[in-house]
Design a protein around this motif. Sequence first.
Motif: not given
Length: 359
Positions: A134-157
């Motif tokens: 779960s921690r790894q998934t969360d880290n990836q979710t928050f990391s995607d905001i800076g690396e791959l910003p999109s409507h979906r990644t912002l929503f998930d984060a």
Amino acid sequence: MVEAPDYDRNAYQEIGEDVLRWLFRNRWITATGSVLLGALVLYLSYLIESQWWSGTLVNAGTALFLFAPLAVFGRHIEQRFENVQKEQKEIKDRQEATAVELASLSEEVANTQGEIRKTREELAEAVTRRLAASRQTDNQTFSDIGELPSHRTLFDALVRARKLGLISQQGCRVDIKYTNLYLWFETPTGDPRFDDPPHPDDDLYLRLEDAWGNEARRITWTKEQDAEDLLITLADELVALAQYPGDRLYDPGKVFADLKELLELAHRSATGGSFEPLTSVIQFCRPQWVITSTHLIATDPGYAIPVERINESRWHEHMAEKSWLDYDSFNTALTITRALYKAGRLEVKPPRPEDEPPF
């Protein structure tokens, strides 16, 4: 001299044993016979003139008289002894059976404890593995905001951060460099009329605001738009508000990088066993101070100031004594927290003036 055959002696012995068993079984008859025989012997001792024989018969008669009660009560005493022995044997048997049961129970308890310990260890390992995943998934979710910003990644984060309590119920904000404005990311919400959870296809809302939280512009991000569309809209709104720093200084991706930094900081603090874990974060005043809905917190070493005390006058003098203090970060965070607190934008509200009506 002619000796009796052996079989005659054996027969006499068996007869004698039978007689003795009969006498013991019929103690009342034996006792009565002993009394009568004793009375007869005593009577004979009275008739015989010889002193020696008379004394002998008296002793014999007396013995027969004394034998009578012994014959009657002896069996009762023997029976009592037999009962006591039987009870003792039963107690001993029960003790042995209890000892066996206790040994068996001890073994069962030891086995059960071993199974429980094994089960607990297996449970702990399973929970640890799931938490790590779960921690790894969360880290990836928050990391995607800076690396791959999109409507979906912002929503998930934003949804995940709010579920973990990392950001305030309304959301969080980052500053826009070289301007006096901040970009607030609103937490996605479903339809409150039906208590529906937020949906990834729903519009996301951002707003430009000043330090006090006063809204300057509201920006809608639809699922059809990509991050480039959003950042161009943001630049246009800054131009309209006379806050655009120019093409050379405008860093369009920095708002997502700063949001990523804020969420990762809060996540590490909340899940890493910090002395003062970060929750309900509103803004990170890098590199040291964080504004939350209820406190102003230094990430290192975890020093916290309650919002209701934020307007006390001697905070600068008091904090200047701290060798670890980053003064610029503290001064910025204190100023912004006081502004948000005065505007009622924090969870902790300022007290009402005494003359203000309660409605």
